[in-house]
Design a protein around this motif. Structure first.
Motif, PDB file in Angstrom:
ATOM      1  N   TRP A   1     -18.757   3.023  -1.588  1.00 40.41           N
ATOM      2  CA  TRP A   1     -17.676   2.250  -2.214  1.00 40.41           C
ATOM      3  C   TRP A   1     -18.157   1.609  -3.519  1.00 40.41           C
ATOM      4  CZ3 TRP A   1     -12.724   2.507  -1.828  1.00 40.41           C
ATOM      5  CH2 TRP A   1     -11.920   1.484  -2.324  1.00 40.41           C
TER       6      TRP A   1
ATOM      7  N   THR B   1      -4.285   4.758   5.228  1.00 42.20           N
ATOM      8  CA  THR B   1      -5.279   5.794   5.474  1.00 42.20           C
ATOM      9  C   THR B   1      -5.417   6.090   6.969  1.00 42.20           C
ATOM     10  OG1 THR B   1      -6.508   5.110   3.522  1.00 42.20           O
ATOM     11  CG2 THR B   1      -7.704   6.418   5.159  1.00 42.20           C
TER      12      THR B   1
ATOM     13  N   LYS C   1       0.832  -1.201   0.000  1.00 40.84           N
ATOM     14  CA  LYS C   1       0.000   0.000   0.000  1.00 40.84           C
ATOM     15  C   LYS C   1       0.873   1.260   0.000  1.00 40.84           C
ATOM     16  CE  LYS C   1      -4.462   1.064   2.152  1.00 40.84           C
ATOM     17  NZ  LYS C   1      -5.335   0.731   3.310  1.00 40.84           N
TER      18      LYS C   1
ATOM     19  N   ASP D   1     -13.481  -1.151   3.180  1.00 40.59           N
ATOM     20  CA  ASP D   1     -14.533  -0.139   3.130  1.00 40.59           C
ATOM     21  C   ASP D   1     -15.865  -0.802   2.779  1.00 40.59           C
ATOM     22  OD1 ASP D   1     -16.210   2.036   2.630  1.00 40.59           O
ATOM     23  OD2 ASP D   1     -14.605   3.234   1.748  1.00 40.59           O
TER      24      ASP D   1
ATOM     25  N   CYS E   1      -7.767  -0.668  -1.089  1.00 38.68           N
ATOM     26  CA  CYS E   1      -8.679   0.209  -0.378  1.00 38.68           C
ATOM     27  C   CYS E   1      -8.597   1.643  -0.903  1.00 38.68           C
ATOM     28  CB  CYS E   1      -8.426   0.105   1.127  1.00 38.68           C
ATOM     29  SG  CYS E   1      -9.873   0.546   2.144  1.00 38.68           S
ATOM     30  N   TRP E   2      -8.302   2.620  -0.051  1.00 31.32           N
ATOM     31  CA  TRP E   2      -8.414   4.018  -0.463  1.00 31.32           C
ATOM     32  C   TRP E   2      -7.308   4.465  -1.407  1.00 31.32           C
ATOM     33  CZ3 TRP E   2     -10.782   8.016   3.414  1.00 31.32           C
ATOM     34  CH2 TRP E   2     -12.098   7.654   3.664  1.00 31.32           C
ATOM     35  N   GLU E   3      -6.329   3.619  -1.712  1.00 28.73           N
ATOM     36  CA  GLU E   3      -5.451   3.918  -2.847  1.00 28.73           C
ATOM     37  C   GLU E   3      -6.282   4.118  -4.115  1.00 28.73           C
ATOM     38  OE1 GLU E   3      -1.211   1.764  -2.642  1.00 28.73           O
ATOM     39  OE2 GLU E   3      -2.872   0.381  -2.896  1.00 28.73           O
ATOM     40  N   ASN E   4      -7.443   3.472  -4.150  1.00 27.04           N
ATOM     41  CA  ASN E   4      -8.296   3.571  -5.328  1.00 27.04           C
ATOM     42  C   ASN E   4      -8.904   4.959  -5.505  1.00 27.04           C
ATOM     43  OD1 ASN E   4      -8.546   0.715  -6.580  1.00 27.04           O
ATOM     44  ND2 ASN E   4      -8.684   0.369  -4.378  1.00 27.04           N
ATOM     45  N   TYR E   5      -8.776   5.812  -4.492  1.00 28.13           N
ATOM     46  CA  TYR E   5      -9.176   7.211  -4.633  1.00 28.13           C
ATOM     47  C   TYR E   5      -8.047   8.078  -5.193  1.00 28.13           C
ATOM     48  CZ  TYR E   5     -13.440   6.389  -1.900  1.00 28.13           C
ATOM     49  OH  TYR E   5     -14.673   5.949  -1.469  1.00 28.13           O
TER      50      TYR E   5
ATOM     51  N   THR F   1     -10.370  -4.394  -0.138  1.00 30.99           N
ATOM     52  CA  THR F   1     -10.688  -3.227   0.668  1.00 30.99           C
ATOM     53  C   THR F   1     -11.154  -3.619   2.059  1.00 30.99           C
ATOM     54  OG1 THR F   1     -11.943  -1.151   0.653  1.00 30.99           O
ATOM     55  CG2 THR F   1     -13.127  -3.120  -0.037  1.00 30.99           C
TER      56      THR F   1
ATOM     57  N   ASN G   1     -14.047  -7.715   0.138  1.00 27.83           N
ATOM     58  CA  ASN G   1     -14.026  -7.216   1.507  1.00 27.83           C
ATOM     59  C   ASN G   1     -14.281  -8.368   2.472  1.00 27.83           C
ATOM     60  OD1 ASN G   1     -13.896  -5.456   3.665  1.00 27.83           O
ATOM     61  ND2 ASN G   1     -15.664  -4.225   3.075  1.00 27.83           N
TER      62      ASN G   1
ATOM     63  N   THR H   1     -17.685   4.047  -6.229  1.00 30.90           N
ATOM     64  CA  THR H   1     -16.273   4.139  -6.604  1.00 30.90           C
ATOM     65  C   THR H   1     -15.871   2.997  -7.528  1.00 30.90           C
ATOM     66  OG1 THR H   1     -15.678   5.305  -4.578  1.00 30.90           O
ATOM     67  CG2 THR H   1     -13.914   4.114  -5.696  1.00 30.90           C
TER      68      THR H   1
END
Length: 309
Positions: free
Chosen positions: A200, A139, A135, A195, A169-173, A193, A219, A203
């Motif tokens: 989500w 986050t 990662k 989330d 996970c939030w790397e996808n943002y 993820t 998940n 996303t």
């Protein structure tokens, strides 16, 4: 031209929290279930080994750490996975026996120094460890327990079942991180993820449409009672269901092929027709005719070229 058709599986399961031995047993069991279902590729959730430690504070606030928090850290550290270990070898042998390609989310223990990383391990269907992605940016308070990676683990692979790679996970943002994968032609975009929010799903649909790729999102399903007894007091204010899941598989046109799965364990499967990948590029290709490479360029430090396997 003949287009590939493959069956993929996404595992939504409850980990054996803080128990490395049982975690490996669970991974092997789910690999067997997915193989029996005819899957050629399997994705596990973020940090399935030994768990995503949702709800735990490690007894830390800004400017203060305690021995109590270090004891929780030690518990997590001891049960995290060292890649060059007998535990990983057991997983490799199970993968080879099942003849499936696997992406497995783990908390990885670095043998030199002991830093932990949130990692996605990639195994070929021969059981060989192809590589790993760590990662890039944990986050929030994840930064207290996991180290950061760099571009050298922003990997993707070209195999008989297609080109695959992923972000955690939030790397996808992170739009530039996504673009780094799109530039390598990823066809199976992996998004393990922790989330479980409804947002989500939006996303994941956006990424499928943006990247014109199949998206596999996985998940965990975790209830408070799944945690060891020694942590129950620390989780007193947490809800009974701490992670409700939401695993899903989407097409390059943003259509849901399987899931989302909520409030239970399960294996999602989908048969992917790769001709859809080509069809989807007619009106949008973010790294092709829609890229305006005369205006925009992206350079990624240390990213390895796509690996042929």
């Amino acid at each position: 031209m003949t287009f590939k058709n493959i069956r993929v599986g996404v595992v939504q399961a409850t980990p054996a929290l803080f128990d490395l031995e049982r975690s490996v047993d669970l991974v092997i069991a789910w690999i067997g279930k997915a193989a029996e279902a005819g899957c050629q590729f399997i994705l596990f959730p973020e940090s399935f080994i030994p768990c995503y430690p949702r709800g735990l504070t490690f007894d830390a606030i800004v400017g203060r750490r305690t021995d109590k928090g270090r004891a929780v850290w030690l518990d997590y550290w001891v049960n995290s996975l060292e890649v060059a270990s007998a535990h990983t070898q057991r997983i490799s042998e199970a993968i080879k026996k099942a003849n499936v390609t696997v992406a497995l989310g783990v908390t990885e223990k670095e043998p030199v120094g002991g830093t932990l990383y949130c990692t996605l391990l990639y195994f070929g269907n021969d059981g060989r460890l192809l590589g790993k992605h760590r990662k890039l940016k944990p986050t929030g308070l994840e930064r207290y327990i996991w180290g950061e990676s760099d571009g050298s683990t922003l990997v993707s692979f070209d195999s008989e079942i297609g080109k695959f790679g992923g972000l955690i996970c939030w790397e996808n943002y992170m739009p530039l991180a996504r673009t780094a994968l799109y530039q390598q032609g990823v066809e199976l975009y992996l998004a393990p993820t922790a989330d479980a929010r409804d947002s989500w799903q939006t996303t994941m649909q956006h990424i499928a449409l943006e990247g014109r790729c199949f998206v596999l999102a996985s998940n965990q399903f975790v209830q408070k009672t799944d945690y060891p007894e020694r942590y129950q007091a620390d989780l007193a204010d947490e809800p009974a269901i701490m992670c409700s899941g939401g695993s899903v598989i989407l097409s390059p046109m943003g259509e849901v092929l399987a899931g989302p799965l909520w409030n239970q364990e399960g294996l999602l499967t989908a048969d992917l027709d790769f001709s859809i990948l080509a069809k989807s590029k007619l009106d949008f290709d973010c790294v092709g005719h829609y890229s305006r490479s005369d205006v925009f360029t992206l350079t990624v430090a240390n990213q390895p070229p796509i690996q042929k396997v």
